[in-house]
Design a protein around this motif. Sequence first.
Motif, PDB file in Angstrom:
ATOM      1  N   GLU A  45      -4.777  -3.394   4.035  1.00  6.18           N
ATOM      2  CA  GLU A  45      -5.431  -2.710   2.931  1.00  6.18           C
ATOM      3  C   GLU A  45      -4.430  -2.288   1.855  1.00  6.18           C
ATOM      4  OE1 GLU A  45      -8.643  -2.569   2.724  1.00  6.18           O
ATOM      5  OE2 GLU A  45      -8.947  -3.421   4.720  1.00  6.18           O
ATOM      6  N   PRO A  46      -4.885  -2.156   0.608  1.00  3.47           N
ATOM      7  CA  PRO A  46      -4.000  -1.703  -0.466  1.00  3.47           C
ATOM      8  C   PRO A  46      -3.383  -0.340  -0.144  1.00  3.47           C
ATOM      9  CG  PRO A  46      -6.063  -2.531  -1.368  1.00  3.47           C
ATOM     10  CD  PRO A  46      -6.251  -2.453   0.116  1.00  3.47           C
ATOM     11  N   GLY A  47      -2.081  -0.240  -0.297  1.00  3.30           N
ATOM     12  CA  GLY A  47      -1.380   1.017  -0.069  1.00  3.30           C
ATOM     13  C   GLY A  47      -1.148   1.359   1.388  1.00  3.30           C
ATOM     14  N   GLU A  48      -1.479   0.458   2.296  1.00  2.00           N
ATOM     15  CA  GLU A  48      -1.344   0.736   3.725  1.00  2.00           C
ATOM     16  C   GLU A  48       0.097   0.543   4.184  1.00  2.00           C
ATOM     17  OE1 GLU A  48      -4.087  -0.143   7.638  1.00  2.00           O
ATOM     18  OE2 GLU A  48      -3.870  -1.744   6.162  1.00  2.00           O
ATOM     19  N   PHE A  49       0.522   1.386   5.131  1.00  3.01           N
ATOM     20  CA  PHE A  49       1.809   1.214   5.807  1.00  3.01           C
ATOM     21  C   PHE A  49       1.483   0.551   7.138  1.00  3.01           C
ATOM     22  CE2 PHE A  49       6.176   3.450   5.948  1.00  3.01           C
ATOM     23  CZ  PHE A  49       6.742   2.382   6.614  1.00  3.01           C
ATOM     24  N   PHE A  50       1.768  -0.741   7.226  1.00  8.08           N
ATOM     25  CA  PHE A  50       1.322  -1.591   8.331  1.00  8.08           C
ATOM     26  C   PHE A  50       2.533  -2.072   9.108  1.00  8.08           C
ATOM     27  CE2 PHE A  50      -0.550  -5.235  10.454  1.00  8.08           C
ATOM     28  CZ  PHE A  50      -1.881  -4.882  10.637  1.00  8.08           C
ATOM     29  N   ALA A  51       2.394  -2.246  10.417  1.00 11.28           N
ATOM     30  CA  ALA A  51       3.503  -2.729  11.247  1.00 11.28           C
ATOM     31  C   ALA A  51       3.137  -4.003  11.974  1.00 11.28           C
ATOM     32  CB  ALA A  51       3.908  -1.670  12.262  1.00 11.28           C
ATOM     33  N   PHE A  52       4.093  -4.942  12.015  1.00  8.79           N
ATOM     34  CA  PHE A  52       4.058  -6.063  12.949  1.00  8.79           C
ATOM     35  C   PHE A  52       4.949  -5.647  14.117  1.00  8.79           C
ATOM     36  CE2 PHE A  52       3.696  -9.316   9.210  1.00  8.79           C
ATOM     37  CZ  PHE A  52       2.384  -8.915   9.004  1.00  8.79           C
ATOM     38  N   GLN A 198       7.303   5.640   0.867  1.00  4.72           N
ATOM     39  CA  GLN A 198       6.140   4.750   0.756  1.00  4.72           C
ATOM     40  C   GLN A 198       4.935   5.495   0.193  1.00  4.72           C
ATOM     41  OE1 GLN A 198       3.114   4.627   2.683  1.00  4.72           O
ATOM     42  NE2 GLN A 198       2.432   2.633   1.891  1.00  4.72           N
ATOM     43  N   ARG A 199       4.731   6.725   0.642  1.00  2.00           N
ATOM     44  CA  ARG A 199       3.610   7.509   0.136  1.00  2.00           C
ATOM     45  C   ARG A 199       3.791   7.840  -1.341  1.00  2.00           C
ATOM     46  NH1 ARG A 199       1.007   5.617   4.133  1.00  2.00           N
ATOM     47  NH2 ARG A 199       0.450   6.981   5.884  1.00  2.00           N
ATOM     48  N   ARG A 200       5.012   8.113  -1.749  1.00  2.00           N
ATOM     49  CA  ARG A 200       5.263   8.416  -3.163  1.00  2.00           C
ATOM     50  C   ARG A 200       5.012   7.202  -4.047  1.00  2.00           C
ATOM     51  NH1 ARG A 200      10.936  10.887  -4.297  1.00  2.00           N
ATOM     52  NH2 ARG A 200       9.965  11.233  -6.322  1.00  2.00           N
ATOM     53  N   LEU A 201       5.447   6.033  -3.559  1.00  2.00           N
ATOM     54  CA  LEU A 201       5.292   4.815  -4.354  1.00  2.00           C
ATOM     55  C   LEU A 201       3.868   4.279  -4.292  1.00  2.00           C
ATOM     56  CD1 LEU A 201       8.569   2.931  -3.356  1.00  2.00           C
ATOM     57  CD2 LEU A 201       8.076   4.014  -5.551  1.00  2.00           C
ATOM     58  N   GLY A 202       3.164   4.539  -3.200  1.00  2.00           N
ATOM     59  CA  GLY A 202       1.811   4.005  -3.028  1.00  2.00           C
ATOM     60  C   GLY A 202       1.778   2.515  -2.822  1.00  2.00           C
ATOM     61  N   ILE A 203       2.891   1.938  -2.384  1.00  2.00           N
ATOM     62  CA  ILE A 203       3.017   0.485  -2.308  1.00  2.00           C
ATOM     63  C   ILE A 203       2.569  -0.022  -0.938  1.00  2.00           C
ATOM     64  CG2 ILE A 203       5.417   0.589  -1.506  1.00  2.00           C
ATOM     65  CD1 ILE A 203       6.011  -1.865  -3.219  1.00  2.00           C
ATOM     66  N   THR A 204       1.867  -1.157  -0.916  1.00  2.00           N
ATOM     67  CA  THR A 204       1.487  -1.801   0.342  1.00  2.00           C
ATOM     68  C   THR A 204       2.761  -2.239   1.055  1.00  2.00           C
ATOM     69  OG1 THR A 204      -0.514  -2.612  -0.742  1.00  2.00           O
ATOM     70  CG2 THR A 204       0.074  -3.594   1.390  1.00  2.00           C
ATOM     71  N   THR A 205       2.930  -1.790   2.305  1.00  2.00           N
ATOM     72  CA  THR A 205       4.196  -1.979   3.012  1.00  2.00           C
ATOM     73  C   THR A 205       3.954  -2.556   4.401  1.00  2.00           C
ATOM     74  OG1 THR A 205       5.199  -0.115   1.832  1.00  2.00           O
ATOM     75  CG2 THR A 205       6.254  -0.789   3.883  1.00  2.00           C
ATOM     76  N   ILE A 206       4.780  -3.531   4.764  1.00  2.16           N
ATOM     77  CA  ILE A 206       4.760  -4.092   6.117  1.00  2.16           C
ATOM     78  C   ILE A 206       6.115  -3.849   6.761  1.00  2.16           C
ATOM     79  CG2 ILE A 206       4.408  -6.121   7.549  1.00  2.16           C
ATOM     80  CD1 ILE A 206       2.775  -7.325   5.307  1.00  2.16           C
ATOM     81  N   PHE A 207       6.079  -3.288   7.940  1.00  7.13           N
ATOM     82  CA  PHE A 207       7.272  -2.873   8.670  1.00  7.13           C
ATOM     83  C   PHE A 207       7.338  -3.674   9.963  1.00  7.13           C
ATOM     84  CE2 PHE A 207       9.317   0.090  11.683  1.00  7.13           C
ATOM     85  CZ  PHE A 207      10.424   0.536  10.960  1.00  7.13           C
TER      86      PHE A 207
END
Length: 367
Positions: A45-52, A198-207
């Motif tokens: 989802e947009p703005g989600e902090f997601f992990a593989f 990540q929360r400040r930037l609001g960027i979709t992130t994959i970790f």
Amino acid sequence: MTGDGPAETADKGAGRVEPVEIDIRNVSLSFGRTEVLKGIDLKIEPGEFFAFLGPSGSGKSTLLRAIAGFGPTPRGQILLGGQDVVGTAPWKRNVGMVFQSYALWPHMTVARNVAFGLDERRVPKAETAKRVSAALEMVGMSQYAERYPSQLSGGQQQRVALARTIVVEPRVLLLDEPLSNLDANLRVQMRQDLLKLQRRLGITTIFVTHDQEEANTICDRIAVMADGVVQQVGRPDEVYDTPANAFVAKFLGTANVLEGVVEQRTDGNAFVLPSGIAIPCAGDARAGAGKLVLRPQSISFAQNGNGSLTGTVQSAEFLGGMIRYAVEVSGQTLLVDEVHNRGSGRRQAGEAVSLDVRHQEGVLIHD
């Protein structure tokens, strides 16, 4: 500012980006005859902090690099903000990637390292200076602008790598095991700093990580991977509480995975172990062979000796806030967690014990 954490001041040119959705559709990839990604379907989802999350060889870093555009072109579709980028050159995707090695230029100062991507994009010097200053401030590294990478600690180098990535204002932030080179205490601090940034930037992130604790503590959702396949997707607590299979149960935390048979009885269903021990299970449980997942905290020592199981302590692991015991029960080893209190001591190997099982916390799996 000390450089120990991201700045809390207002952004000065490095503001929030418009988050985009990442839609991965039936992505497969092979290296020669070895298939490393097998029909991956994921929506982030947009703005989600997601992990593989997964062990070495699970395909998690390969999938991340496919999103970035590195390596062989996969089959299937990878949509960033609705645009299929498969076959598109990496520099045209506008994604930012932080590598495990940080990959800083040793002959360049911190400021020049951060400015490198902007220079390549021919951004005007005045705008470059403004954005570099803002990016360094966001990661708490402003006072180190004129130092060289060799003069920085591992944590500081990681912050510079982050600043170099976010300064170009990517649509997506990709993090490939960025904390693995740091010591344990610094990893804890850095993962919280990453989350704040990540929360400040609001960027979709994959970790990408093999460390379940890292994924659990900072990510909104996780995809557990093994053998090039996504095994399960969900919030960390959802996946932990209701694992889809035995692999997920064992990888995401410690688990007792017991093999046996569900028997439907007049006095209630039971999960029967090969030893004949019967553990109550849900009334709607499907009869037949299966696995019962019980977390160590779902088993406790019965203080009055009247527990449903009896066994013998085999060994103990001191984990700080708790002690994890291995208890042999009729040929079956069960892991049992007990809260550690100062001065309470520990149970000894060979000690006879009685156990209570909170069977309602167990999860039945029919693989």
